[in-house]
Design a protein around this motif. Structure first.
Motif, PDB file in Angstrom:
ATOM      1  N   VAL A  95      83.281  37.981  13.056  1.00 52.62           N
ATOM      2  CA  VAL A  95      83.867  36.864  13.798  1.00 52.62           C
ATOM      3  C   VAL A  95      84.568  37.384  15.055  1.00 52.62           C
ATOM      4  O   VAL A  95      84.367  36.868  16.163  1.00 52.62           O
ATOM      5  N   ALA A  96      85.378  38.429  14.888  1.00 52.04           N
ATOM      6  CA  ALA A  96      86.133  38.980  16.023  1.00 52.04           C
ATOM      7  C   ALA A  96      85.205  39.508  17.102  1.00 52.04           C
ATOM      8  O   ALA A  96      85.521  39.426  18.304  1.00 52.04           O
ATOM      9  N   ALA A  97      84.055  40.044  16.690  1.00 50.98           N
ATOM     10  CA  ALA A  97      83.097  40.567  17.662  1.00 50.98           C
ATOM     11  C   ALA A  97      82.303  39.463  18.343  1.00 50.98           C
ATOM     12  O   ALA A  97      81.786  39.642  19.447  1.00 50.98           O
ATOM     13  N   ALA A  98      82.213  38.300  17.689  1.00 49.28           N
ATOM     14  CA  ALA A  98      81.348  37.229  18.173  1.00 49.28           C
ATOM     15  C   ALA A  98      82.057  36.218  19.063  1.00 49.28           C
ATOM     16  O   ALA A  98      81.430  35.594  19.935  1.00 49.28           O
ATOM     17  N   VAL A  99      83.355  36.021  18.861  1.00 48.04           N
ATOM     18  CA  VAL A  99      84.040  34.927  19.555  1.00 48.04           C
ATOM     19  C   VAL A  99      85.474  35.329  19.859  1.00 48.04           C
ATOM     20  O   VAL A  99      86.092  36.101  19.110  1.00 48.04           O
ATOM     21  N   THR A 100      85.989  34.809  20.958  1.00 48.47           N
ATOM     22  CA  THR A 100      87.375  35.053  21.357  1.00 48.47           C
ATOM     23  C   THR A 100      88.081  33.719  21.528  1.00 48.47           C
ATOM     24  O   THR A 100      87.428  32.666  21.664  1.00 48.47           O
ATOM     25  N   PRO A 101      89.409  33.735  21.552  1.00 47.18           N
ATOM     26  CA  PRO A 101      90.136  32.494  21.845  1.00 47.18           C
ATOM     27  C   PRO A 101      89.694  31.850  23.162  1.00 47.18           C
ATOM     28  O   PRO A 101      89.639  30.623  23.265  1.00 47.18           O
ATOM     29  N   ALA A 102      89.347  32.662  24.145  1.00 51.74           N
ATOM     30  CA  ALA A 102      88.883  32.103  25.421  1.00 51.74           C
ATOM     31  C   ALA A 102      87.568  31.352  25.247  1.00 51.74           C
ATOM     32  O   ALA A 102      87.345  30.300  25.876  1.00 51.74           O
ATOM     33  N   ASP A 103      86.684  31.869  24.389  1.00 53.99           N
ATOM     34  CA  ASP A 103      85.431  31.162  24.108  1.00 53.99           C
ATOM     35  C   ASP A 103      85.710  29.810  23.458  1.00 53.99           C
ATOM     36  O   ASP A 103      85.096  28.791  23.800  1.00 53.99           O
ATOM     37  N   ILE A 104      86.625  29.807  22.514  1.00 54.63           N
ATOM     38  CA  ILE A 104      86.949  28.589  21.778  1.00 54.63           C
ATOM     39  C   ILE A 104      87.490  27.515  22.718  1.00 54.63           C
ATOM     40  O   ILE A 104      87.203  26.322  22.557  1.00 54.63           O
ATOM     41  N   ALA A 105      88.254  27.941  23.722  1.00 61.19           N
ATOM     42  CA  ALA A 105      88.872  26.986  24.657  1.00 61.19           C
ATOM     43  C   ALA A 105      87.838  26.114  25.372  1.00 61.19           C
ATOM     44  O   ALA A 105      88.144  24.983  25.762  1.00 61.19           O
ATOM     45  N   GLY A 106      86.615  26.614  25.521  1.00 61.96           N
ATOM     46  CA  GLY A 106      85.592  25.853  26.220  1.00 61.96           C
ATOM     47  C   GLY A 106      84.754  24.962  25.332  1.00 61.96           C
ATOM     48  O   GLY A 106      83.833  24.301  25.818  1.00 61.96           O
ATOM     49  N   PRO A 113      86.605  19.321  21.702  1.00 67.38           N
ATOM     50  CA  PRO A 113      87.913  19.237  21.022  1.00 67.38           C
ATOM     51  C   PRO A 113      87.847  18.615  19.632  1.00 67.38           C
ATOM     52  O   PRO A 113      88.438  17.569  19.369  1.00 67.38           O
ATOM     53  N   THR A 114      87.109  19.258  18.726  1.00 64.66           N
ATOM     54  CA  THR A 114      87.097  18.863  17.323  1.00 64.66           C
ATOM     55  C   THR A 114      87.375  20.105  16.493  1.00 64.66           C
ATOM     56  O   THR A 114      87.357  21.230  17.005  1.00 64.66           O
ATOM     57  N   LEU A 115      87.596  19.921  15.206  1.00 58.77           N
ATOM     58  CA  LEU A 115      87.880  21.077  14.349  1.00 58.77           C
ATOM     59  C   LEU A 115      86.688  22.028  14.260  1.00 58.77           C
ATOM     60  O   LEU A 115      86.836  23.199  13.892  1.00 58.77           O
ATOM     61  N   TRP A 116      85.492  21.546  14.628  1.00 54.39           N
ATOM     62  CA  TRP A 116      84.290  22.383  14.542  1.00 54.39           C
ATOM     63  C   TRP A 116      84.259  23.444  15.637  1.00 54.39           C
ATOM     64  O   TRP A 116      83.363  24.302  15.626  1.00 54.39           O
ATOM     65  N   ARG A 117      85.239  23.441  16.529  1.00 56.55           N
ATOM     66  CA  ARG A 117      85.348  24.520  17.530  1.00 56.55           C
ATOM     67  C   ARG A 117      85.589  25.867  16.848  1.00 56.55           C
ATOM     68  O   ARG A 117      85.341  26.905  17.447  1.00 56.55           O
ATOM     69  N   TYR A 118      86.036  25.843  15.605  1.00 55.02           N
ATOM     70  CA  TYR A 118      86.273  27.077  14.844  1.00 55.02           C
ATOM     71  C   TYR A 118      85.136  27.355  13.858  1.00 55.02           C
ATOM     72  O   TYR A 118      85.356  27.908  12.774  1.00 55.02           O
TER      73      TYR A 118
END
Length: 400
Positions: A43-54, A57-62
């Motif tokens: 997970v840490a290698a695949a996505v960052t908080p900056a990626d999530i920001a884009g 806006p639903t819970l599925w962003r995670y």
């Protein structure tokens, strides 16, 4: 391409033994809740908080830390990313100026239960479940019935006859098979267990008797941290019945710390109950690892009328591991808090959420809160679901 979900396996919450996440599961062989585990290195290698920001806006962003493997199986009504509301006037009244509310009254069906229903139903459909069955104190039943309808699967809901009227209407309008029980949620649970035994392909989705409701609820923890700029508040208060919300938030905080998305001390978690049904508070005060059900559980905050939570030991662990506490308030205190908050800030919260605001006042008076902390209260549902908690006596005037 990275997988949509990096779900690894399920784990017994008591023994730590692994279990297959890709078949329908209930509790572990020792009767304990199963917890979803993820490959957090990937997970840490695949996505960052900056990626999530884009992301939307639903819970599925995670979604990397949610259990649904195929995005086409996601059953959604737009749940998640509820507002974090500053409460300066009410905070000043309580002596806690940095008081905020995470308002779950704005999700589909009007309560935080929609989060667990969205993820639980999505994963059930992905695993081939034909229908879901559950006991409820009201809000969860209405939520799971709505998402079952959205998914096109069956739903059976049993609730105490004293549950809020609006929640039974929510079940009825979405076509759920609804039964009212002259008793408490445990009595409704016995009915559901018997019904599922006679329905091949159906799943008992009682609280913590399936692994994925908690995954939907944990997204409240992810959102709180993201909304505060990827940092945690000092204290989080949560109204605690079955305890899935506070267990889920604790799980999310620990996952984020392991991912490197959250640093420093975890927030102190506070389990809030009503004095008419306070088994977690009693167990915490006595230093016990599990709770004992009260003899006559009653409170106007019907959603937290849970005499014996299956995950009580997980709630107590979350509170103790974070240096938090457990506190009970009276019905009179929580109703007064509901009114005071609405007058101060225009926010009509559910009685369970109001219990947390009453608890803030009590904790500030006792000195447990010094007053300089950043405090987040979870309001778990809309006050509109509980119209009978607000009496109205307005004069009727003749036409002018």
């Amino acid at each position: 391409m990275t997988a949509y979900s990096l779900l690894s396996h399920l784990e017994c919450s008591r023994e730590g033994t692994p279990h297959d996440a890709d078949v329908v599961q209930g509790t572990s062989p020792v009767g304990a809740p199963l917890l979803a585990r993820y490959d957090l290195d990937r997970v840490a290698a695949a996505v960052t908080p900056a990626d999530i920001a884009g992301r939307p806006p639903t819970l599925w962003r995670y979604h990397e830390v949610l259990p649904v493997r195929d995005p086409a199986r996601v059953v959604s009504l737009g749940e998640g990313m509820t507002p974090m509301v500053d409460l300066p006037r009410h905070g000043a009244r309580l002596g806690v100026p940095a008081l905020r509310m995470k308002d779950e009254g704005l999700v589909p069906t009007g309560s935080f239960k929609a989060r667990g229903a969205a993820v639980g139903v999505s994963r059930a459909v992905e695993l081939g479940v034909a229908g879901i069955a559950m006991p409820t104190n009201g809000n969860a039943g209405a939520a799971w019935a709505a998402y079952a309808a959205r998914a096109g699967i069956g739903a059976l809901v049993a609730m105490p006859v004293d549950a809020p009227q609006i929640t039974r209407r929510g079940c009825a309008v979405t076509g759920a098979e609804l039964y009212l029980v002259d008793g408490l949620i445990g009595d409704a649970g016995a009915l559901v267990k018997a019904a599922v035994g006679e329905r091949p392909g159906w799943q008992d989705t009682s609280t913590l008797r399936e692994p994925y409701r908690i995954e939907g609820k944990k997204t409240m923890g992810y959102e709180i941290v993201e909304q505060l700029g990827w940092r945690a508040p000092d204290v989080i208060l949560y109204p605690t019945g079955g305890g899935v919300g506070i267990i889920g938030i604790h799980k999310a905080l620990r996952e984020m710390r392991e991912l490197g998305w959250l640093r420093g001390e975890l927030p102190r978690l506070v389990a809030v109950q009503a004095t008419g049904c306070a088994p977690i508070v009693d167990a915490f005060a006595a230093g016990l690892a599990e709770s004992t059900p009260p003899a006559d559980p009653r409170t106007v905050a019907f959603g937290i009328t849970v005499p014996k939570a299956l995950g009580d030991f997980l709630v107590l662990d979350a509170v103790r591991a974070t240096g938090g506490t457990a506190i009970a308030v009276t019905d009179e205190e929580l109703l007064a808090a509901q009114s005071a908050l609405a007058r101060d800030e225009g926010a009509w919260v559910c009685p369970e959420g109001a219990a947390c605001f009453a608890a803030v006042g009590r904790l500030r008076e006792s000195g447990w809160l010094a007053g300089d902390e950043e405090v987040v209260v979870l309001n778990t549902g809309a006050g509109l679901l509980y119209p009978d908690t607000v009496p109205v006596d307005a004069p009727v005037l003749p036409r002018p």
